[in-house]
Structure formats: C-alpha cells, structure tokens
Design an enzyme around this catalytic site. Structure first.
Site, PDB file in Angstrom:
ATOM      1  N   GLU A  43     -17.507  41.542 -20.055  1.00  0.00           N
ATOM      2  CA  GLU A  43     -18.551  40.864 -19.268  1.00  0.00           C
ATOM      3  C   GLU A  43     -19.887  41.505 -19.615  1.00  0.00           C
ATOM      4  O   GLU A  43     -20.065  42.716 -19.460  1.00  0.00           O
ATOM      5  CB  GLU A  43     -18.318  40.944 -17.755  1.00  0.00           C
ATOM      6  CG  GLU A  43     -19.396  40.134 -17.011  1.00  0.00           C
ATOM      7  CD  GLU A  43     -19.351  40.183 -15.492  1.00  0.00           C
ATOM      8  OE1 GLU A  43     -20.116  39.439 -14.858  1.00  0.00           O
ATOM      9  OE2 GLU A  43     -18.595  41.000 -14.934  1.00  0.00           O
ATOM     10  N   GLU A  68     -23.374  46.977 -18.682  1.00  0.00           N
ATOM     11  CA  GLU A  68     -24.532  46.899 -17.777  1.00  0.00           C
ATOM     12  C   GLU A  68     -25.581  47.878 -18.296  1.00  0.00           C
ATOM     13  O   GLU A  68     -25.278  49.038 -18.534  1.00  0.00           O
ATOM     14  CB  GLU A  68     -24.113  47.252 -16.340  1.00  0.00           C
ATOM     15  CG  GLU A  68     -25.234  47.404 -15.351  1.00  0.00           C
ATOM     16  CD  GLU A  68     -26.199  46.198 -15.308  1.00  0.00           C
ATOM     17  OE1 GLU A  68     -25.738  45.055 -15.133  1.00  0.00           O
ATOM     18  OE2 GLU A  68     -27.415  46.422 -15.492  1.00  0.00           O
ATOM     19  N   ASP A 117     -29.925  36.841 -16.227  1.00  0.00           N
ATOM     20  CA  ASP A 117     -31.341  36.670 -15.880  1.00  0.00           C
ATOM     21  C   ASP A 117     -31.886  35.451 -16.616  1.00  0.00           C
ATOM     22  O   ASP A 117     -31.697  35.312 -17.827  1.00  0.00           O
ATOM     23  CB  ASP A 117     -32.122  37.929 -16.262  1.00  0.00           C
ATOM     24  CG  ASP A 117     -31.521  39.174 -15.614  1.00  0.00           C
ATOM     25  OD1 ASP A 117     -31.143  39.088 -14.430  1.00  0.00           O
ATOM     26  OD2 ASP A 117     -31.391  40.201 -16.294  1.00  0.00           O
ATOM     27  N   GLU A 192     -20.459  38.536  -7.643  1.00  0.00           N
ATOM     28  CA  GLU A 192     -21.293  38.823  -6.460  1.00  0.00           C
ATOM     29  C   GLU A 192     -22.371  37.751  -6.272  1.00  0.00           C
ATOM     30  O   GLU A 192     -22.568  37.220  -5.186  1.00  0.00           O
ATOM     31  CB  GLU A 192     -21.967  40.190  -6.606  1.00  0.00           C
ATOM     32  CG  GLU A 192     -21.202  41.313  -5.955  1.00  0.00           C
ATOM     33  CD  GLU A 192     -20.693  42.314  -6.987  1.00  0.00           C
ATOM     34  OE1 GLU A 192     -20.970  42.146  -8.194  1.00  0.00           O
ATOM     35  OE2 GLU A 192     -19.993  43.266  -6.584  1.00  0.00           O
ATOM     36  N   GLU A 194     -22.447  34.756  -7.485  1.00  0.00           N
ATOM     37  CA  GLU A 194     -21.839  33.449  -7.222  1.00  0.00           C
ATOM     38  C   GLU A 194     -21.503  33.292  -5.736  1.00  0.00           C
ATOM     39  O   GLU A 194     -21.746  32.234  -5.146  1.00  0.00           O
ATOM     40  CB  GLU A 194     -20.558  33.324  -8.068  1.00  0.00           C
ATOM     41  CG  GLU A 194     -19.878  31.979  -7.992  1.00  0.00           C
ATOM     42  CD  GLU A 194     -18.739  31.879  -9.017  1.00  0.00           C
ATOM     43  OE1 GLU A 194     -18.515  32.847  -9.772  1.00  0.00           O
ATOM     44  OE2 GLU A 194     -18.096  30.834  -9.049  1.00  0.00           O
TER      45      GLU A 194
HETATM   46  N1  SAM Z   1     -22.826  39.319 -13.389  1.00  0.00           N
HETATM   47  C1  SAM Z   1     -23.183  39.808 -12.065  1.00  0.00           C
HETATM   48  C2  SAM Z   1     -22.952  38.733 -11.031  1.00  0.00           C
HETATM   49  O1  SAM Z   1     -22.790  37.575 -11.423  1.00  0.00           O
HETATM   50  O2  SAM Z   1     -22.890  39.053  -9.845  1.00  0.00           O
HETATM   51  C3  SAM Z   1     -24.631  40.326 -12.038  1.00  0.00           C
HETATM   52  C4  SAM Z   1     -25.704  39.289 -12.320  1.00  0.00           C
HETATM   53  S1  SAM Z   1     -27.317  40.013 -12.461  1.00  0.00           S
HETATM   54  C5  SAM Z   1     -28.402  38.711 -12.149  1.00  0.00           C
HETATM   55  C6  SAM Z   1     -27.515  40.195 -14.224  1.00  0.00           C
HETATM   56  C7  SAM Z   1     -27.173  41.607 -14.706  1.00  0.00           C
HETATM   57  O3  SAM Z   1     -27.187  41.599 -16.117  1.00  0.00           O
HETATM   58  C8  SAM Z   1     -28.162  42.664 -14.246  1.00  0.00           C
HETATM   59  O4  SAM Z   1     -27.478  43.713 -13.606  1.00  0.00           O
HETATM   60  C9  SAM Z   1     -28.845  43.105 -15.550  1.00  0.00           C
HETATM   61  O5  SAM Z   1     -29.203  44.465 -15.539  1.00  0.00           O
HETATM   62  C10 SAM Z   1     -27.759  42.812 -16.578  1.00  0.00           C
HETATM   63  N2  SAM Z   1     -28.302  42.554 -17.924  1.00  0.00           N
HETATM   64  C11 SAM Z   1     -29.265  41.647 -18.238  1.00  0.00           C
HETATM   65  N3  SAM Z   1     -29.525  41.676 -19.554  1.00  0.00           N
HETATM   66  C12 SAM Z   1     -28.688  42.616 -20.083  1.00  0.00           C
HETATM   67  C13 SAM Z   1     -28.492  43.117 -21.406  1.00  0.00           C
HETATM   68  N4  SAM Z   1     -29.227  42.660 -22.440  1.00  0.00           N
HETATM   69  N5  SAM Z   1     -27.574  44.077 -21.592  1.00  0.00           N
HETATM   70  C14 SAM Z   1     -26.838  44.564 -20.553  1.00  0.00           C
HETATM   71  N6  SAM Z   1     -26.994  44.134 -19.264  1.00  0.00           N
HETATM   72  C15 SAM Z   1     -27.907  43.172 -19.039  1.00  0.00           C
END
Ligand code: SAM
Length: 215
Positions: A43, A68, A117, A192, A194
């Site tokens: 993931e 992450e 994001d 989370e 979702e």
């Molecule tokens: N996947 C989780 C969820 O659906 O509940 C978290 C969603 S959160 C909006 C997006 C996460 O992706 C953030 O914690 C961000 O730090 C991480 N993220 C974004 N771009 C990333 C990258 N290039 N490499 C690693 N993590 C990344």
C-alpha cells in the site's frame, strides 16, 4: 495526511522491529525478509495503516509492505502494529517515487493506492500517485500480471486517473464511481479515510488496472 511532528518519532521508528530500515539492501530479496515465496503486496501512502493491517490479518498467505513517507504518521501505524501478532507485514518510511530503488522488476504482485493526496493544481499534477511519473515506477516493480487498485473520494482525481492510467499503457479492468453500492464492494476492506468519507455520505470511487503485458 501530515500530522504535527512528534518529538522522537525518528528514533522510535529507527528502533522498531516492524520497519525495514535499509530497504535498498533487500532489493530482489524480499522473499528472504518474509522467509517465504508468498506474493508481496504494497500500500502506497498507508497513513495509520488500518487497511493494510486488516489485509495482513485476513490473508496470512500474502506478504504486505506499507509505505508512508512521514514519520509522524508511520508512528501511529506502529502503535497499532505492536498490538498484533503478525509475521507477514512490514513498513517502509520512504517516498514512493523511489520504489524502483528498493524493489526489483516483477517483485511485487499488487499495489494499493487509497485516498491519495489529490494535488488539484495543474502545476502539481506530477505529484499525483496516478501520474505518468508514478505509473512508470509501478510498471518497473510489478509482475507482468500485477494489479493496481485505487480508491478515492475525489472525483477530479478519479477522472484524471481514468485518463492518465490508460495513457500510460495500462488497461482499466473495472471501475465504479460508487463502490459501496456496486458489485465491486464484495470483500472491500475499508481504510481510515474511507470510513470517514462514507460516514459523511460521500461516494467512493474505485478502479482496478493492469498492464498490457503478457511476459
Ligand atoms: N491510505 C490511508 C487511508 O486511506 O486512510 C491514508 C490516506 S492519506 C490522505 C495519504 C497518505 O499518503 C498520507 O499519509 C501521505 O503522507 C502519504 N503519501 C502521499 N504521497 C506519498 C508518497 N509519495 N510516498 C509515500 N507516502 C505518501
């Protein structure tokens, strides 16, 4: 997701047995890390990691890696991880853009992108996890029959992805603009984000893609 920096987060991560600290040393040898040849699924941007830990509990015959980039966020995942007895999941604190440095061609079976994001401004399009830049990285590390699964509440990012993914040479195998009321909902594991968006009544979009590769 970007949480306030937590003092000592880096050190706690450094000392955690659940984090792979020099992932480049395992390139091409991840099966040795897990001690078996089971498929490996990733993931990207796991946040606090509920989704991937639920998968790891449900599928002991699959190996999981949660990626992450922010240590303060990863720390939250580690707190939950320490309460679980699992041998099929580890975490990496890296930027997904560099994944090809850590995984050999064909080493990964499946990649999940969940509520990435959206980066809505055009000038930030390259940062979207479904942009051509990232699709090329996934292309390099996935098995020929490997699969990408993407969920989001963000309609703009989803519509962009429905174009950017085929443009990168992939096939969209299935897609929906309302996952929770579609056939694709069967076996769905909630993340989370979702859970939060669904409780607000927001429809969740999902697509599954694979490459036009047979070898
Ligand atoms: N996947 C989780 C969820 O659906 O509940 C978290 C969603 S959160 C909006 C997006 C996460 O992706 C953030 O914690 C961000 O730090 C991480 N993220 C974004 N771009 C990333 C990258 N290039 N490499 C690693 N993590 C990344």
């Amino acid at each position: 997701m970007r949480l306030r920096h937590i003092k000592g987060a880096e050190q706690q991560i450094e000392e955690s047995p659940f984090v792979i600290h020099s992932p480049e040393e395992n390139r091409g040898r991840w099966r040795d890390v897990f001690g078996n040849g089971n498929p490996i699924e990733i993931e990207v941007g796991m946040g606090k990691g509920k989704f991937i830990m639920d998968l790891a509990c449900a599928h002991p015959d699959v190996n999981y890696l949660g990626i992450e980039r922010y240590s303060s966020v990863l720390l939250r995942a580690l707190q939950k991880r320490s309460q679980l007895e699992l041998s099929n999941i580890f975490f990496l604190c890296i930027d997904a853009k560099e994944m090809a440095d850590y995984f050999a061609p064909g080493e990964i079976s499946r990649i999940y992108l969940n509520f990435s994001d959206p980066w809505p401004k055009d000038r930030h399009a390259k940062r979207r996890l479904t942009s051509p830049v990232f699709m090329e990285v996934y292309d390099r590390i996935l098995k020929p029959d490997g699969v990408l699964e993407f969920k989001t509440d963000n309609r703009g990012l989803f519509e962009y992805s429905l174009e950017s993914i085929p443009a990168a040479g992939w096939d969209i195998l299935a897609s929906t603009f309302d996952l929770h009321h579609s056939e694709m909902a069967e076996g769905n594991v909630m993340t989370e984000y979702e859970t939060k968006f669904a409780s607000e009544g927001k429809p969740i979009c999902k697509l599954i893609a694979s490459r036009n590769k047979t070898v």
